[in-house]
Design a protein around this motif. Sequence first.
Motif, mmCIF file in Angstrom:
data_model
loop_
_atom_site.group_PDB
_atom_site.id
_atom_site.type_symbol
_atom_site.label_atom_id
_atom_site.label_comp_id
_atom_site.label_asym_id
_atom_site.label_seq_id
_atom_site.Cartn_x
_atom_site.Cartn_y
_atom_site.Cartn_z
ATOM 1 N N LYS A 119 0.834 -1.206 0.000
ATOM 2 C CA LYS A 119 0.000 0.000 0.000
ATOM 3 C C LYS A 119 0.867 1.255 0.000
ATOM 4 O O LYS A 119 0.515 2.275 -0.587
ATOM 5 C CB LYS A 119 -0.925 0.011 1.211
ATOM 6 C CG LYS A 119 -2.041 -0.987 1.068
ATOM 7 C CD LYS A 119 -3.261 -0.527 1.819
ATOM 8 C CE LYS A 119 -4.494 -0.941 1.060
ATOM 9 N NZ LYS A 119 -5.694 -0.318 1.548
ATOM 10 N N VAL A 120 2.002 1.171 0.675
ATOM 11 C CA VAL A 120 2.930 2.310 0.656
ATOM 12 C C VAL A 120 3.479 2.480 -0.759
ATOM 13 O O VAL A 120 3.545 3.583 -1.299
ATOM 14 C CB VAL A 120 4.069 2.109 1.678
ATOM 15 C CG1 VAL A 120 5.133 3.185 1.523
ATOM 16 C CG2 VAL A 120 3.510 2.140 3.103
ATOM 17 N N LEU A 121 3.827 1.364 -1.366
ATOM 18 C CA LEU A 121 4.337 1.398 -2.739
ATOM 19 C C LEU A 121 3.295 2.007 -3.677
ATOM 20 O O LEU A 121 3.620 2.824 -4.545
ATOM 21 C CB LEU A 121 4.674 -0.044 -3.158
ATOM 22 C CG LEU A 121 5.601 -0.224 -4.338
ATOM 23 C CD1 LEU A 121 6.928 0.461 -4.125
ATOM 24 C CD2 LEU A 121 5.812 -1.714 -4.603
ATOM 25 N N SER A 122 2.040 1.637 -3.476
ATOM 26 C CA SER A 122 0.958 2.171 -4.296
ATOM 27 C C SER A 122 0.839 3.695 -4.106
ATOM 28 O O SER A 122 0.727 4.452 -5.074
ATOM 29 C CB SER A 122 -0.339 1.453 -3.901
ATOM 30 O OG SER A 122 -1.446 2.205 -4.267
ATOM 31 N N GLY A 123 0.896 4.161 -2.854
ATOM 32 C CA GLY A 123 0.827 5.600 -2.581
ATOM 33 C C GLY A 123 1.994 6.334 -3.223
ATOM 34 O O GLY A 123 1.813 7.360 -3.890
ATOM 35 N N LEU A 124 3.174 5.784 -3.073
ATOM 36 C CA LEU A 124 4.363 6.435 -3.635
ATOM 37 C C LEU A 124 4.265 6.546 -5.154
ATOM 38 O O LEU A 124 4.657 7.557 -5.741
ATOM 39 C CB LEU A 124 5.618 5.639 -3.268
ATOM 40 C CG LEU A 124 6.079 5.729 -1.816
ATOM 41 C CD1 LEU A 124 7.151 4.690 -1.529
ATOM 42 C CD2 LEU A 124 6.610 7.122 -1.504
ATOM 43 N N SER A 125 3.707 5.524 -5.774
ATOM 44 C CA SER A 125 3.683 5.510 -7.244
ATOM 45 C C SER A 125 2.739 6.581 -7.799
ATOM 46 O O SER A 125 2.825 6.926 -8.968
ATOM 47 C CB SER A 125 3.304 4.123 -7.752
ATOM 48 O OG SER A 125 1.977 3.862 -7.393
ATOM 49 N N LYS A 126 1.826 7.121 -6.975
ATOM 50 C CA LYS A 126 0.886 8.144 -7.466
ATOM 51 C C LYS A 126 1.458 9.565 -7.375
ATOM 52 O O LYS A 126 0.848 10.511 -7.866
ATOM 53 C CB LYS A 126 -0.406 8.084 -6.638
ATOM 54 C CG LYS A 126 -1.183 6.800 -6.852
ATOM 55 C CD LYS A 126 -2.323 6.715 -5.856
ATOM 56 C CE LYS A 126 -2.838 5.284 -5.792
ATOM 57 N NZ LYS A 126 -3.487 4.967 -4.530
ATOM 58 N N LEU A 127 2.578 9.717 -6.704
ATOM 59 C CA LEU A 127 3.147 11.059 -6.515
ATOM 60 C C LEU A 127 3.871 11.529 -7.781
ATOM 61 O O LEU A 127 4.372 10.716 -8.557
ATOM 62 C CB LEU A 127 4.134 11.030 -5.345
ATOM 63 C CG LEU A 127 3.526 10.666 -3.988
ATOM 64 C CD1 LEU A 127 4.625 10.341 -2.989
ATOM 65 C CD2 LEU A 127 2.666 11.809 -3.473
ATOM 66 N N ASP A 128 3.932 12.862 -7.947
ATOM 67 C CA ASP A 128 4.657 13.399 -9.109
ATOM 68 C C ASP A 128 6.163 13.246 -8.931
ATOM 69 O O ASP A 128 6.886 12.974 -9.872
ATOM 70 C CB ASP A 128 4.333 14.897 -9.283
ATOM 71 C CG ASP A 128 2.865 15.120 -9.598
ATOM 72 O OD1 ASP A 128 2.384 14.522 -10.572
ATOM 73 O OD2 ASP A 128 2.203 15.872 -8.846
ATOM 74 N N ILE A 129 6.651 13.483 -7.708
ATOM 75 C CA ILE A 129 8.098 13.456 -7.457
ATOM 76 C C ILE A 129 8.365 12.652 -6.195
ATOM 77 O O ILE A 129 7.787 12.922 -5.144
ATOM 78 C CB ILE A 129 8.660 14.888 -7.220
ATOM 79 C CG1 ILE A 129 8.190 15.850 -8.298
ATOM 80 C CG2 ILE A 129 10.184 14.872 -7.106
ATOM 81 C CD1 ILE A 129 8.955 15.865 -9.565
ATOM 82 N N ARG A 130 9.265 11.698 -6.304
ATOM 83 C CA ARG A 130 9.670 10.878 -5.146
ATOM 84 C C ARG A 130 11.157 11.120 -4.908
ATOM 85 O O ARG A 130 11.983 10.718 -5.741
ATOM 86 C CB ARG A 130 9.426 9.396 -5.431
ATOM 87 C CG ARG A 130 7.970 9.059 -5.618
ATOM 88 C CD ARG A 130 7.790 7.672 -6.192
ATOM 89 N NE ARG A 130 8.027 7.674 -7.631
ATOM 90 C CZ ARG A 130 7.124 8.004 -8.546
ATOM 91 N NH1 ARG A 130 5.907 8.323 -8.183
ATOM 92 N NH2 ARG A 130 7.424 8.004 -9.828
ATOM 93 N N ILE A 131 11.472 11.796 -3.809
ATOM 94 C CA ILE A 131 12.883 12.059 -3.491
ATOM 95 C C ILE A 131 13.257 11.129 -2.349
ATOM 96 O O ILE A 131 12.790 11.271 -1.215
ATOM 97 C CB ILE A 131 13.098 13.538 -3.116
ATOM 98 C CG1 ILE A 131 12.611 14.439 -4.250
ATOM 99 C CG2 ILE A 131 14.577 13.802 -2.836
ATOM 100 C CD1 ILE A 131 12.772 15.927 -3.996
ATOM 101 N N MET A 132 14.066 10.132 -2.663
ATOM 102 C CA MET A 132 14.302 9.013 -1.758
ATOM 103 C C MET A 132 15.752 9.014 -1.258
ATOM 104 O O MET A 132 16.688 9.221 -2.026
ATOM 105 C CB MET A 132 14.035 7.687 -2.493
ATOM 106 C CG MET A 132 12.749 7.641 -3.324
ATOM 107 S SD MET A 132 11.213 7.921 -2.420
ATOM 108 C CE MET A 132 11.178 6.481 -1.391
ATOM 109 N N LYS A 133 15.890 8.716 0.014
ATOM 110 C CA LYS A 133 17.198 8.795 0.665
ATOM 111 C C LYS A 133 18.062 7.555 0.407
ATOM 112 O O LYS A 133 17.612 6.429 0.573
ATOM 113 C CB LYS A 133 16.949 8.932 2.167
ATOM 114 C CG LYS A 133 18.175 9.234 2.990
ATOM 115 C CD LYS A 133 17.854 9.235 4.488
ATOM 116 C CE LYS A 133 16.955 10.346 4.949
ATOM 117 N NZ LYS A 133 17.518 11.677 4.815
#
Length: 255
Positions: free
Chosen positions: A133-147
């Motif tokens: 579900k987290v992966l699903s939420g992340l995939s809907k965002l325009d920009i994912r800035i990941m550490k």
Amino acid sequence: MQTLKLKEGIIYGPVNSRRLGFSLGINLMPTTYKLCTFNCLYCHYGWTNIHTGDAMAHLSDFPSVTQVKEALESWLVSNRTPIDYITFSGNGEPSMHPDFDNMVEVALQVKEKHAPYAKLAILSNSTCFDNLKVLSGLSKLDIRIMKLDCGTEKTFLKLNHPCKNVRFESVVENLKKLDHIKIQTIFVEGVVDNTEDEEVKQWIDYLRYIGPDEVQIYTLDRPSAEKGLAKVDKEKLHQIAQRAEKVTGISVKVF
Ligand code: SF4
């Protein structure tokens, strides 16, 4: 110098961010303590108070989907300040919120209605998306800035202090699962140094493996939890960026 105070509510800013322009923050975390899977030495909110991957044990301290929807809608309706981004960030790791996927859905709906020109972003520590579900939420965002701050597990343990069950290799594999991400890396010296040759070499190898769209590197610009850390000079950051670009072909920007 003191570290920053925790965010006192759901919406904060907008802040003039080096990487995101005018960014309105959404804090999905509790407001009286920092909850995170990491306890990074450089964290500008100070040390992590609740250091865990188990958000369910703190359920009553999180804002609800309705509260977040109302807070965002109310800010966008009553403010004329232009914003470039609406960004999930705040008092810990935003994707730990037990209803993260629905939070993204609601923020998207409100944004489309009141600020369709803005983009929806996250600043995340890349630890929580073995949960689908987290992966699903992340995939809907325009920009994912990941550490991804390190090239080795040894430095990862010292610099990010993950809670138990979070392994360096699983962070890397998580990052590999998502398309179109930006990697953010802070470089520091002092009691922990992630600028050493072998560390940087292995970090570059992981960048090549993960294949982000872009890499953003920077150094300390605020007081950190651990006082024995030091800034890296800009010239060294540019050398690291050039070295990584040469090997990977990926754009590496220094902030
Ligand atoms: S992941 Fe972010 S919020 Fe958590 S300790 Fe590190 S810098 Fe602070």
